[in-house]
Design an enzyme around this catalytic site. Structure first.
Site, PDB file in Angstrom:
ATOM      1  N   GLY A 449       0.809  -1.214   0.000  1.00 37.57           N
ATOM      2  CA  GLY A 449       0.000   0.000   0.000  1.00 37.57           C
ATOM      3  C   GLY A 449       0.839   1.260   0.000  1.00 37.57           C
ATOM      4  O   GLY A 449       0.321   2.374  -0.016  1.00 37.57           O
ATOM      5  N   ASN A 611       9.006   9.835  -5.550  1.00 37.44           N
ATOM      6  CA  ASN A 611       7.630  10.185  -5.880  1.00 37.44           C
ATOM      7  C   ASN A 611       7.050  10.980  -4.712  1.00 37.44           C
ATOM      8  O   ASN A 611       6.755  10.413  -3.664  1.00 37.44           O
ATOM      9  CB  ASN A 611       6.819   8.908  -6.138  1.00 37.44           C
ATOM     10  CG  ASN A 611       5.391   9.217  -6.546  1.00 37.44           C
ATOM     11  OD1 ASN A 611       4.722  10.066  -5.961  1.00 37.44           O
ATOM     12  ND2 ASN A 611       4.917   8.533  -7.569  1.00 37.44           N
ATOM     13  N   PRO A 612       6.892  12.287  -4.875  1.00 38.83           N
ATOM     14  CA  PRO A 612       6.473  13.131  -3.748  1.00 38.83           C
ATOM     15  C   PRO A 612       5.114  12.720  -3.170  1.00 38.83           C
ATOM     16  O   PRO A 612       4.898  12.823  -1.969  1.00 38.83           O
ATOM     17  CB  PRO A 612       6.379  14.533  -4.357  1.00 38.83           C
ATOM     18  CG  PRO A 612       7.092  14.479  -5.650  1.00 38.83           C
ATOM     19  CD  PRO A 612       7.141  13.054  -6.096  1.00 38.83           C
ATOM     20  N   LYS A 613       4.238  12.218  -4.022  1.00 34.90           N
ATOM     21  CA  LYS A 613       2.904  11.884  -3.540  1.00 34.90           C
ATOM     22  C   LYS A 613       2.932  10.651  -2.622  1.00 34.90           C
ATOM     23  O   LYS A 613       2.422  10.678  -1.498  1.00 34.90           O
ATOM     24  CB  LYS A 613       1.998  11.610  -4.744  1.00 34.90           C
ATOM     25  CG  LYS A 613       0.536  11.612  -4.437  1.00 34.90           C
ATOM     26  CD  LYS A 613      -0.241  11.580  -5.746  1.00 34.90           C
ATOM     27  CE  LYS A 613      -1.722  11.734  -5.489  1.00 34.90           C
ATOM     28  NZ  LYS A 613      -2.444  11.817  -6.775  1.00 34.90           N
ATOM     29  N   GLN A 618       3.556   8.132   2.829  1.00 32.33           N
ATOM     30  CA  GLN A 618       4.299   7.269   3.755  1.00 32.33           C
ATOM     31  C   GLN A 618       4.620   8.020   5.050  1.00 32.33           C
ATOM     32  O   GLN A 618       4.467   7.499   6.148  1.00 32.33           O
ATOM     33  CB  GLN A 618       5.630   6.834   3.126  1.00 32.33           C
ATOM     34  CG  GLN A 618       5.565   5.570   2.324  1.00 32.33           C
ATOM     35  CD  GLN A 618       5.583   4.350   3.218  1.00 32.33           C
ATOM     36  OE1 GLN A 618       4.773   4.235   4.131  1.00 32.33           O
ATOM     37  NE2 GLN A 618       6.491   3.441   2.975  1.00 32.33           N
ATOM     38  N   GLU A 684       9.887   4.265   7.653  1.00 30.64           N
ATOM     39  CA  GLU A 684       9.823   4.196   9.113  1.00 30.64           C
ATOM     40  C   GLU A 684      10.095   5.510   9.820  1.00 30.64           C
ATOM     41  O   GLU A 684       9.642   5.724  10.952  1.00 30.64           O
ATOM     42  CB  GLU A 684      10.773   3.097   9.603  1.00 30.64           C
ATOM     43  CG  GLU A 684      10.146   1.741   9.325  1.00 30.64           C
ATOM     44  CD  GLU A 684      11.104   0.576   9.381  1.00 30.64           C
ATOM     45  OE1 GLU A 684      11.069  -0.154  10.357  1.00 30.64           O
ATOM     46  OE2 GLU A 684      11.881   0.394   8.421  1.00 30.64           O
TER      47      GLU A 684
HETATM   48 MO1  MOS Z   1       9.453  -2.859   9.284  1.00 30.35          MO
HETATM   49  S1  MOS Z   1       9.282  -2.937  11.268  1.00 30.35           S
HETATM   50  O1  MOS Z   1      11.076  -2.955   8.963  1.00 30.35           O
HETATM   51  O2  MOS Z   1       8.329  -3.655   8.397  1.00 30.35           O
END
Ligand code: MOS
Length: 717
Positions: A449, A611-613, A618, A684
């Site tokens: 996703g 990709n800025p969008k 994320q 992350e």
């Molecule tokens: Mo992540 S916790 O590296 O899916």
């Protein structure tokens, strides 16, 4: 769009049976009797599987302990009567419908012999802790004389911060649909590591990984949880025993019972600074809970390793072993909760020193990696602070407790965000060019996703100089090239570096095919570039031939290459991280203690943004998860029996749309000179720093410091 995306629990092979799992209700002990008579006789039941009739299996190879190990724990599955955690599967029912399976499962009665269990951090500490081993490295770092420096520093600050257990709540619960055919296993599985799952399932059943076929075309979020857990093994055993395809879709409760989450932490941060606020000692130590069947002591010390210049450093993770489901990776394992302790403490130190918290951090900007001594590949931390501060309006911040609007106390807070760049070995990509001028790019990567397929379609189009609609990006299948884990924010770099190599291979092959009759005759791969759906001389662009022309002249319908990414060496020479600064406005109701966050602004330096969008999305997702950790998320466990009490979305609180404010995300978009494509990971970093920024804003609003997550209203009254 119109349900056209097929998720793992939506494949429907003919004659499929449905599985339901029975979970142990004690923390430790053994099953002394299992009454399955009623279940066996219930309508539609095909099979009841328990430790008494299950075939012999090897344990799952534990994630991160071997190249392609992908198991969340290494406990035997239905191999004996022992219970190691509350929620452990003790039986499986297979029936003609899901409702029949669940009903029959509810009829199974277990009798237990109960052993004394360790179910709390306190009890675990009382039994004695050990130093964690994270990824083969002892989780202990000591540089200089951290105790002496702390004792003699002009200013000292020390506090304890605590974070609770968190559970995974991807929108799509874990599910698998699978069947056996001619001794080989075919799995449609919701995972973020198709190769790891294939290899590990193979090893449980004594099969080569080439006999296990895993596809994962669509995944509704993984966040570290979508690896191999007991449910896939149970489903595969049941399918083999029953001789039928099986679908096992865990209920939301089932995910809480059998899929691990983030461990609880108790962190001590001690900072010693000179009169100007320069750190003389940085200590981040503490204890995390962990099961004995797991490879991850929650590494909360990671942020402290590279955030600040300091004369001395002490980092240490102690592990308290509990009788609980294996804890596991959850978005930014380590940094997500470690940054709460460290960045709260920096805010507290700034307050004591009377220095602006941004200024304090900039004064402690390191010139090189404070732990490894390596140069940074690129570090735009000051840009992040200045940019976000200006956009957010940091200059409007007042002293704690001064700003009130009606019932609401208003405060501003900030924290540093950060996450390391990684690229794991094993990246590979296949490219097939066809005579109609189209290309198929194949990688055993994952789309959960976050935009992987879009971004790599874009990357491949760019590299091959083809329009995006001429590219088909294939992923989510262990038959495809590469061993690519969608984890550690490294998938994009891993795939990108492989596409770069594969493109180069393709160019070489094309030049060979082109031969002497081509305008490209005599040119080497270094002397040509891809352009307008073909190759051209870099020195003389007039010397051009299209891919279609090269292939058709050679009488070829297609040309296929596989490129293997080079071994990742960049991290040995450079300290590589994404960085950010996150700012939060918090409103605390003076009457009820309720906290609301109406706005967040983050500036991030993640290298080149492909990709800025999708990248902004994320970051927003990570920030929202951080908001959940700050204000709501907490796995609550009954200490008497180790049972998770709030195993549902009605009682485990997550941010919903009304909780999510305006989130402004700004990227430096400065390419990293060392990473393939100039990009670093973005999956992350978004969650990091957020809970500290919220706590710091709550302090600024109220003058009350909350050092225990989540910041619920009872802690503010
Ligand atoms: Mo992540 S916790 O590296 O899916």
């Amino acid at each position: 769009m119109r349900g056209a995306a097929t998720f793992a629990a939506e494949f429907a092979p003919e004659n499929m049976a449905y599985a339901a799992v029975v979970f142990a209700t004690i923390a430790r002990g053994r099953v002394t009797a299992l009454d399955i008579a009623a279940a066996t006789g219930a309508p539609g039941v095909v099979l009841v599987l328990t430790h008494e009739n299950a075939p012999r299996l090897k344990p799952m190879p534990l994630f991160m302990t071997a190249g392609k190990a992908g198991g969340g724990d290494d406990l035997p599955i239905l191999q004996d009567a022992e219970v190691h955690y509350n929620g452990q599967p003790i039986a499986l029912v297979l029936a003609e419908t899901l409702e029949q399976a669940e009903h029959a499962a509810s009829l199974i009665e277990a009798t237990y012999e109960i052993d004394e269990a360790v179910t709390t951090l306190e009890a675990g500490k009382a039994r004695g802790t050990r130093t964690g081993i994270a990824f083969g490295q002892p989780a202990h770092v000591e540089i200089g004389k951290p105790e002496d420096e702390l004792a003699t520093a002009a200013h000292r600050f020390e506090a304890t911060y605590t974070t609770p257990r968190h559970n995974h709540n991807a929108i799509e619960p874990h599910a698998v649909t699978l069947y056996w055919q001619d001794g080989e296993l075919y799995m449609h599985d919701a995972v973020q590591a198709v190769n790891h799952v294939a290899w590990s399932v193979g090893s449980v059943f004594g099969l080569g990984e080439d006999k296990v076929h895993v596809t994962s075309p669509y995944v509704g979020g993984g966040f570290g949880s979508k690896v191999l857990w007991s449910h896939q093994i149970l489903a595969a055993v049941a399918a083999r025993e029953a001789g039928r395809p099986v679908r096992l879709s865990l209920s939301r409760e089932g995910v809480y019972r059998t899929v691990g989450g983030r461990a609880q932490t108790e962190q001590r941060v001690a900072l010693g600074a000179d009169a100007q606020g320069r750190l003389q000692a940085l200590q981040h130590t503490g204890t995390v809970i962990m099961s004995a069947h797991n490879a991850l002591p929650e590494p909360f010390i990671l942020s402290a390793q590279s955030s600040y210049a300091t004369k001395s450093m002490l980092l240490d993770i102690q592990v308290a072993t509990l009788d609980m489901l294996a804890n596991t990776f959850m978005r930014a394992p380590g940094e997500a909760v470690g940054s709460f302790g460290l960045e709260s403490a920096m805010d507290e130190l700034a307050e004591r020193l009377g220095i602006d918290p941004i200024e304090l951090r900039i004064r402690n900007e390191p010139e090189k990696d404070p732990m490894k001594g390596l140069p940074f590949s690129s570090r735009q931390v000051v840009w992040c602070w200045r940019t976000a501060a200006e956009r957010f309006g940091w200059d409007k911040r007042q002293a704690p407790g001064l700003r009130r609007e009606g019932e609401w106390l208003v405060g501003l807070g900030c924290a540093m965000a950060g996450y390391p760049y990684q690229r794991m070995p094993g990246g590979a990509a296949g490219i097939t060019l066809t005579a109609d001028g189209r290309a198929q790019v194949s990688v055993a990567a994952h789309e959960m996703g976050m935009g992987t397929s879009t971004v790599h379609t874009q990357v491949a189009a760019d590299r091959l100089a083809l329009p995006m609609d001429a590219i088909e990006f294939r992923y989510g299948d262990n038959a495809l090239p590469g061993v690519v884990l969608a984890g550690g924010s490294q998938q994009t770099a891993s795939v990108g570096s492989a596409i770069i190599v594969a493109t180069r291979e393709l160019v070489k092959e094309l030049l060979q095919l082109a031969g002497n009759a081509s305008p490209l005759a005599g040119l080497s791969a270094d002397e040509v570039g891809t352009t307008h759906g073909g190759l051209a001389s870099l020195a003389d662009p007039q010397r051009y031939e299209s891919y279609a022309s090269i292939l058709s002249r050679a009488g070829r319908f297609e040309l296929s290459v596989v490129g293997q990414a080079p071994m990742p060496g960049e991290g040995m020479h450079w300290s590589m991280h994404s960085h950010g600064a996150i700012f939060v406005e918090a409103r605390v109701n003076a009457v009820t203690g309720e906290v609301r966050v109406p706005r967040l602004t983050g500036a991030y330096d993640c290298g080149r943004i492909l990709n800025p969008k999708t990248a902004t999305s994320q970051l927003r997702g990570g920030i929202i998860m951080g908001l959940g950790a700050a204000l709501m998320e907490e796995t609550q466990v009954d200490p008497r029996n180790g049972r998770i009490m709030n195993a549902s979305l009605s009682e485990y609180h997550l941010p919903v749309h009304l909780d999510v404010p305006d989130i402004e995300v700004i990227f430096s978009d400065i390419p990293d000179p060392v990473s393939p494509m100039g990009a670093r990971g973005i999956g992350e970093i978004g969650i990091t720093g957020v809970s500290a920024a919220v706590a710091n804003a709550v302090y600024n609003a109220t003058g009350k410091r909350v050092r225990d997550l989540p910041i619920t209203l009872d802690k503010l009254l």
